[in-house]
Motif scaffolding. Sequence first.
Motif, PDB file in Angstrom:
ATOM      1  N   ASP A 176      42.779  66.640  45.285  1.00  0.00           N
ATOM      2  CA  ASP A 176      42.430  67.811  44.586  1.00  0.00           C
ATOM      3  C   ASP A 176      41.032  67.564  43.666  1.00  0.00           C
ATOM      4  OD1 ASP A 176      44.558  69.539  45.596  1.00  0.00           O
ATOM      5  OD2 ASP A 176      45.582  69.263  43.886  1.00  0.00           O
ATOM      6  N   ASN A 177      41.266  66.278  43.475  1.00  0.00           N
ATOM      7  CA  ASN A 177      39.746  65.754  42.713  1.00  0.00           C
ATOM      8  C   ASN A 177      38.848  65.341  43.585  1.00  0.00           C
ATOM      9  OD1 ASN A 177      40.108  65.880  39.719  1.00  0.00           O
ATOM     10  ND2 ASN A 177      42.114  65.294  40.320  1.00  0.00           N
ATOM     11  N   GLY A 178      39.008  65.504  44.946  1.00  0.00           N
ATOM     12  CA  GLY A 178      37.937  64.983  45.930  1.00  0.00           C
ATOM     13  C   GLY A 178      37.797  63.646  45.994  1.00  0.00           C
ATOM     14  N   ILE A 179      38.690  62.689  45.643  1.00  0.00           N
ATOM     15  CA  ILE A 179      38.431  61.400  45.614  1.00  0.00           C
ATOM     16  C   ILE A 179      38.154  60.867  47.101  1.00  0.00           C
ATOM     17  CG2 ILE A 179      39.768  59.083  45.335  1.00  0.00           C
ATOM     18  CD1 ILE A 179      38.623  60.462  42.716  1.00  0.00           C
ATOM     19  N   TYR A 180      39.024  61.425  48.065  1.00  0.00           N
ATOM     20  CA  TYR A 180      38.954  61.195  49.694  1.00  0.00           C
ATOM     21  C   TYR A 180      37.922  62.026  50.366  1.00  0.00           C
ATOM     22  CZ  TYR A 180      42.958  58.310  48.126  1.00  0.00           C
ATOM     23  OH  TYR A 180      43.705  57.586  47.553  1.00  0.00           O
ATOM     24  N   ASP A 181      37.112  62.756  49.873  1.00  0.00           N
ATOM     25  CA  ASP A 181      36.336  63.541  50.532  1.00  0.00           C
ATOM     26  C   ASP A 181      35.401  62.849  51.492  1.00  0.00           C
ATOM     27  OD1 ASP A 181      37.590  65.862  49.496  1.00  0.00           O
ATOM     28  OD2 ASP A 181      35.805  66.446  48.368  1.00  0.00           O
ATOM     29  N   SER A 182      35.042  61.707  51.095  1.00  0.00           N
ATOM     30  CA  SER A 182      33.977  60.953  51.882  1.00  0.00           C
ATOM     31  C   SER A 182      34.587  60.429  53.169  1.00  0.00           C
ATOM     32  CB  SER A 182      33.416  59.902  50.951  1.00  0.00           C
ATOM     33  OG  SER A 182      34.215  58.881  50.906  1.00  0.00           O
ATOM     34  N   LEU A 183      35.951  60.436  53.313  1.00  0.00           N
ATOM     35  CA  LEU A 183      36.690  59.833  54.386  1.00  0.00           C
ATOM     36  C   LEU A 183      36.938  60.892  55.421  1.00  0.00           C
ATOM     37  CD1 LEU A 183      39.347  57.685  52.492  1.00  0.00           C
ATOM     38  CD2 LEU A 183      37.207  56.925  53.402  1.00  0.00           C
ATOM     39  N   PHE A 184      36.904  62.146  54.932  1.00  0.00           N
ATOM     40  CA  PHE A 184      37.452  63.309  55.904  1.00  0.00           C
ATOM     41  C   PHE A 184      36.270  63.703  56.834  1.00  0.00           C
ATOM     42  CE2 PHE A 184      40.583  64.359  52.065  1.00  0.00           C
ATOM     43  CZ  PHE A 184      41.163  63.297  52.595  1.00  0.00           C
ATOM     44  N   GLN A 203      34.892  67.112  58.805  1.00  0.00           N
ATOM     45  CA  GLN A 203      34.918  68.572  58.176  1.00  0.00           C
ATOM     46  C   GLN A 203      35.687  69.391  59.386  1.00  0.00           C
ATOM     47  OE1 GLN A 203      30.721  69.589  57.774  1.00  0.00           O
ATOM     48  NE2 GLN A 203      30.770  68.690  55.848  1.00  0.00           N
ATOM     49  N   ASP A 204      36.114  70.443  58.908  1.00  0.00           N
ATOM     50  CA  ASP A 204      36.729  71.208  60.120  1.00  0.00           C
ATOM     51  C   ASP A 204      35.914  71.909  60.587  1.00  0.00           C
ATOM     52  OD1 ASP A 204      36.221  73.377  58.232  1.00  0.00           O
ATOM     53  OD2 ASP A 204      38.110  73.598  57.677  1.00  0.00           O
ATOM     54  N   ASN A 205      36.252  72.811  61.802  1.00  0.00           N
ATOM     55  CA  ASN A 205      35.332  73.651  62.518  1.00  0.00           C
ATOM     56  C   ASN A 205      34.632  74.479  61.882  1.00  0.00           C
ATOM     57  OD1 ASN A 205      36.726  72.327  64.785  1.00  0.00           O
ATOM     58  ND2 ASN A 205      38.227  73.814  65.028  1.00  0.00           N
ATOM     59  N   ASP A 206      35.101  74.970  60.443  1.00  0.00           N
ATOM     60  CA  ASP A 206      33.974  75.872  59.769  1.00  0.00           C
ATOM     61  C   ASP A 206      33.092  75.092  58.818  1.00  0.00           C
ATOM     62  OD1 ASP A 206      35.154  78.234  60.747  1.00  0.00           O
ATOM     63  OD2 ASP A 206      36.926  77.979  59.346  1.00  0.00           O
ATOM     64  N   GLY A 207      33.175  73.533  58.973  1.00  0.00           N
ATOM     65  CA  GLY A 207      32.378  73.052  58.180  1.00  0.00           C
ATOM     66  C   GLY A 207      32.702  72.492  56.846  1.00  0.00           C
ATOM     67  N   MET A 208      34.187  72.805  56.596  1.00  0.00           N
ATOM     68  CA  MET A 208      34.828  72.629  55.217  1.00  0.00           C
ATOM     69  C   MET A 208      35.495  71.211  55.292  1.00  0.00           C
ATOM     70  SD  MET A 208      33.809  75.433  53.736  1.00  0.00           S
ATOM     71  CE  MET A 208      34.975  75.562  52.208  1.00  0.00           C
ATOM     72  N   ILE A 209      35.671  70.587  54.133  1.00  0.00           N
ATOM     73  CA  ILE A 209      36.763  69.406  53.958  1.00  0.00           C
ATOM     74  C   ILE A 209      38.162  69.879  54.017  1.00  0.00           C
ATOM     75  CG2 ILE A 209      37.167  67.586  52.491  1.00  0.00           C
ATOM     76  CD1 ILE A 209      34.767  67.084  53.833  1.00  0.00           C
ATOM     77  N   ASN A 210      38.803  69.604  54.723  1.00  0.00           N
ATOM     78  CA  ASN A 210      40.422  69.945  54.929  1.00  0.00           C
ATOM     79  C   ASN A 210      40.901  68.743  55.124  1.00  0.00           C
ATOM     80  OD1 ASN A 210      42.855  70.971  55.545  1.00  0.00           O
ATOM     81  ND2 ASN A 210      42.090  72.467  56.751  1.00  0.00           N
ATOM     82  N   VAL A 211      41.804  68.270  54.193  1.00  0.00           N
ATOM     83  CA  VAL A 211      42.628  67.074  54.493  1.00  0.00           C
ATOM     84  C   VAL A 211      43.725  67.373  55.531  1.00  0.00           C
ATOM     85  CG1 VAL A 211      44.519  67.790  52.734  1.00  0.00           C
ATOM     86  CG2 VAL A 211      44.073  65.613  52.968  1.00  0.00           C
ATOM     87  N   TYR A 212      43.935  68.439  55.880  1.00  0.00           N
ATOM     88  CA  TYR A 212      44.862  68.486  57.047  1.00  0.00           C
ATOM     89  C   TYR A 212      44.344  68.566  58.442  1.00  0.00           C
ATOM     90  CZ  TYR A 212      47.753  69.632  53.001  1.00  0.00           C
ATOM     91  OH  TYR A 212      48.499  69.241  51.717  1.00  0.00           O
ATOM     92  N   PHE A 213      42.903  68.728  58.407  1.00  0.00           N
ATOM     93  CA  PHE A 213      42.229  68.525  59.719  1.00  0.00           C
ATOM     94  C   PHE A 213      42.408  67.458  60.438  1.00  0.00           C
ATOM     95  CE2 PHE A 213      38.296  68.814  62.025  1.00  0.00           C
ATOM     96  CZ  PHE A 213      38.612  69.526  63.085  1.00  0.00           C
ATOM     97  N   ASN A 214      42.473  67.544  61.570  1.00  0.00           N
ATOM     98  CA  ASN A 214      42.572  66.402  62.777  1.00  0.00           C
ATOM     99  C   ASN A 214      43.284  65.264  62.031  1.00  0.00           C
ATOM    100  OD1 ASN A 214      41.977  64.748  65.035  1.00  0.00           O
ATOM    101  ND2 ASN A 214      39.867  64.887  64.591  1.00  0.00           N
TER     102      ASN A 214
END
Length: 160
Positions: free
Chosen positions: A86-94, A96-107
Amino acid sequence: MLIRCLAVVLVILSVALTILGCSPNQKPYTLKLTEWKIAPTVSVATEELKSIAVVVADVAVKEADYPTSDWIEAVVPGTVLGNLVDNGIYDSLFEQDNDGMINVYFNDNLSKIPPEDFDHPWWYSTDFTIPSSEAGKRITLTFRGISYMGEIYVNGTKVI
């Protein structure tokens, strides 16, 4: 009176504070503790978390004046993983989903989170103030669920 409540746990679910007066007819003062912060108890794999890892002796962390301003804001009930995501700590690892959004559950995004970040317990901390009208009354901390294990300290004194 400012009080520091500190818990070292793997997962904490819910906490409430109740202050009971002496009179059986008196309604207890209740306070839901909502402003929590978390930090790992030792150094972890994720670079962004290394700067807040608590590498000093536990005895120092348990004291009411131990600085927690750099710790990560947390929601209780909740998990360490959920709060870090929720605090975006892992966003750089993720990816992007098909809509260009960061989604922890994608792929396979969840599998990119280093499991070493969770090999050790984490500190949870919150501060709260008891109104002067409640001074001298019995205080009850109610934990509605601590998963796995927990040690609870209030102003440096272990209470559980």
